[in-house]
Design a protein around this motif. Structure first.
Motif, PDB file in Angstrom:
ATOM      1  N   LEU A 140      -3.941   4.742  12.146  1.00  0.00           N
ATOM      2  CA  LEU A 140      -2.708   5.477  12.124  1.00  0.00           C
ATOM      3  C   LEU A 140      -2.633   5.752  10.882  1.00  0.00           C
ATOM      4  N   VAL A 141      -1.951   6.954  10.468  1.00  0.00           N
ATOM      5  CA  VAL A 141      -1.631   7.749   9.218  1.00  0.00           C
ATOM      6  C   VAL A 141      -0.145   7.644   9.177  1.00  0.00           C
ATOM      7  N   ILE A 142       0.524   6.888   8.115  1.00  0.00           N
ATOM      8  CA  ILE A 142       1.779   7.015   7.931  1.00  0.00           C
ATOM      9  C   ILE A 142       2.196   7.330   6.304  1.00  0.00           C
ATOM     10  N   TYR A 143       3.266   7.596   6.279  1.00  0.00           N
ATOM     11  CA  TYR A 143       3.624   8.216   4.722  1.00  0.00           C
ATOM     12  C   TYR A 143       5.134   7.669   4.504  1.00  0.00           C
ATOM     13  N   ARG A 144       5.535   7.321   3.345  1.00  0.00           N
ATOM     14  CA  ARG A 144       6.758   6.913   3.069  1.00  0.00           C
ATOM     15  C   ARG A 144       6.886   7.243   1.602  1.00  0.00           C
ATOM     16  N   GLN A 145       7.637   8.269   1.317  1.00  0.00           N
ATOM     17  CA  GLN A 145       7.898   8.471   0.143  1.00  0.00           C
ATOM     18  C   GLN A 145       8.473   7.513  -1.056  1.00  0.00           C
ATOM     19  N   SER A 146       7.893   7.107  -2.165  1.00  0.00           N
ATOM     20  CA  SER A 146       8.250   6.239  -2.978  1.00  0.00           C
ATOM     21  C   SER A 146       9.066   6.738  -4.277  1.00  0.00           C
ATOM     22  N   ASP A 147       9.614   5.956  -4.825  1.00  0.00           N
ATOM     23  CA  ASP A 147      10.770   6.434  -6.088  1.00  0.00           C
ATOM     24  C   ASP A 147       9.904   7.280  -7.103  1.00  0.00           C
ATOM     25  N   ALA A 148       8.585   7.177  -7.253  1.00  0.00           N
ATOM     26  CA  ALA A 148       7.703   7.735  -8.246  1.00  0.00           C
ATOM     27  C   ALA A 148       7.322   9.248  -7.639  1.00  0.00           C
ATOM     28  N   ARG A 149       7.542   9.353  -6.302  1.00  0.00           N
ATOM     29  CA  ARG A 149       7.225  10.530  -5.494  1.00  0.00           C
ATOM     30  C   ARG A 149       5.778  11.078  -6.069  1.00  0.00           C
ATOM     31  N   LYS A 150       4.905  10.682  -5.720  1.00  0.00           N
ATOM     32  CA  LYS A 150       3.395  11.077  -6.279  1.00  0.00           C
ATOM     33  C   LYS A 150       2.887  12.282  -5.270  1.00  0.00           C
ATOM     34  N   ILE A 151       3.244  12.273  -4.268  1.00  0.00           N
ATOM     35  CA  ILE A 151       3.102  13.636  -3.220  1.00  0.00           C
ATOM     36  C   ILE A 151       4.104  14.483  -3.202  1.00  0.00           C
TER      37      ILE A 151
ATOM     38  N   ALA B 162       0.984  -1.206   0.192  1.00  0.00           N
ATOM     39  CA  ALA B 162       0.036  -0.083   0.166  1.00  0.00           C
ATOM     40  C   ALA B 162       1.095   1.384  -0.077  1.00  0.00           C
ATOM     41  N   LEU B 163       1.879   1.033   0.636  1.00  0.00           N
ATOM     42  CA  LEU B 163       3.089   2.434   0.939  1.00  0.00           C
ATOM     43  C   LEU B 163       3.464   2.709  -0.391  1.00  0.00           C
ATOM     44  N   ASP B 164       4.040   1.564  -1.032  1.00  0.00           N
ATOM     45  CA  ASP B 164       4.524   1.697  -2.663  1.00  0.00           C
ATOM     46  C   ASP B 164       3.525   2.236  -3.409  1.00  0.00           C
ATOM     47  N   HIS B 165       2.360   1.806  -3.301  1.00  0.00           N
ATOM     48  CA  HIS B 165       1.396   2.206  -4.382  1.00  0.00           C
ATOM     49  C   HIS B 165       0.613   3.918  -4.007  1.00  0.00           C
ATOM     50  N   HIS B 166       0.608   4.220  -2.619  1.00  0.00           N
ATOM     51  CA  HIS B 166      -0.084   5.496  -2.426  1.00  0.00           C
ATOM     52  C   HIS B 166       0.823   6.442  -1.725  1.00  0.00           C
ATOM     53  N   GLU B 167       1.840   5.855  -0.966  1.00  0.00           N
ATOM     54  CA  GLU B 167       2.565   6.926  -0.292  1.00  0.00           C
ATOM     55  C   GLU B 167       2.146   7.247   0.964  1.00  0.00           C
ATOM     56  N   LEU B 168       0.860   7.461   1.102  1.00  0.00           N
ATOM     57  CA  LEU B 168       0.182   7.999   2.354  1.00  0.00           C
ATOM     58  C   LEU B 168      -1.076   7.322   2.567  1.00  0.00           C
ATOM     59  N   ILE B 169      -0.964   6.615   3.655  1.00  0.00           N
ATOM     60  CA  ILE B 169      -1.969   5.380   3.754  1.00  0.00           C
ATOM     61  C   ILE B 169      -2.605   5.713   5.326  1.00  0.00           C
ATOM     62  N   LYS B 170      -3.808   4.846   5.719  1.00  0.00           N
ATOM     63  CA  LYS B 170      -4.287   4.827   6.791  1.00  0.00           C
ATOM     64  C   LYS B 170      -4.538   3.254   7.334  1.00  0.00           C
ATOM     65  N   VAL B 171      -4.027   2.954   8.426  1.00  0.00           N
ATOM     66  CA  VAL B 171      -4.093   1.769   8.906  1.00  0.00           C
ATOM     67  C   VAL B 171      -4.975   1.754  10.109  1.00  0.00           C
ATOM     68  N   LYS B 172      -5.890   0.553   9.976  1.00  0.00           N
ATOM     69  CA  LYS B 172      -6.702   0.472  11.321  1.00  0.00           C
ATOM     70  C   LYS B 172      -6.211  -0.538  12.500  1.00  0.00           C
ATOM     71  N   VAL B 173      -5.672  -0.102  13.430  1.00  0.00           N
ATOM     72  CA  VAL B 173      -4.863  -1.022  14.273  1.00  0.00           C
ATOM     73  C   VAL B 173      -6.061  -1.660  15.472  1.00  0.00           C
ATOM     74  N   ALA B 174      -6.026  -2.988  15.339  1.00  0.00           N
ATOM     75  CA  ALA B 174      -7.013  -3.523  16.220  1.00  0.00           C
ATOM     76  C   ALA B 174      -6.273  -3.978  17.569  1.00  0.00           C
ATOM     77  N   SER B 175      -6.578  -3.204  18.537  1.00  0.00           N
ATOM     78  CA  SER B 175      -6.166  -3.276  20.010  1.00  0.00           C
ATOM     79  C   SER B 175      -6.852  -2.521  20.949  1.00  0.00           C
TER      80      SER B 175
END
Length: 98
Positions: free
Chosen positions: A82-93, A40-53
């Motif tokens: 959780l909202v996380i971001y990881r820059q990809s090689d394509a730099r979409k954002i 998901a990070l490779d495809h979108h760069e910015l994603i939300k993850v629902k943490v079940a705890s």
């Protein structure tokens, strides 16, 4: 890559309308969940993850593990989301300057 406050605010604005892409189940943080987050990070760069705890301490440990395993930056945590971001090689954002 460390995000500045200005960059985090910008990413929070972009993340607001997003739906969680990865939903963690009762099994917690498995290799399959980490792989899905990576994809998901490779495809979108910015994603939300629902943490079940229910336990706050456990949730924080899971979040730390996700960040460590994926190399992503934490943008925001609201409740179980959780909202996380990881820059990809394509730099979409395009981030604002620090």
């Amino acid at each position: 890559m460390k995000l500045s406050t200005k960059q985090k605010q910008y990413l929070k604005g972009l993340a607001h309308p997003l739906k969680p892409v990865v939903l963690m189940g009762a099994n917690g943080l498995t290799e399959a969940v980490v792989a899905e987050i990576e994809l998901a990070l490779d495809h979108h760069e910015l994603i939300k993850v629902k943490v079940a705890s229910e336990d706050r301490e456990t949730k924080n440990l899971i979040i730390d593990a996700i960040l460590r395993e994926t190399g992503a930056e934490k943008v925001q945590v609201i409740g179980k989301t959780l909202v996380i971001y990881r820059q990809s090689d394509a730099r979409k954002i395009e981030l604002p300057r620090k």
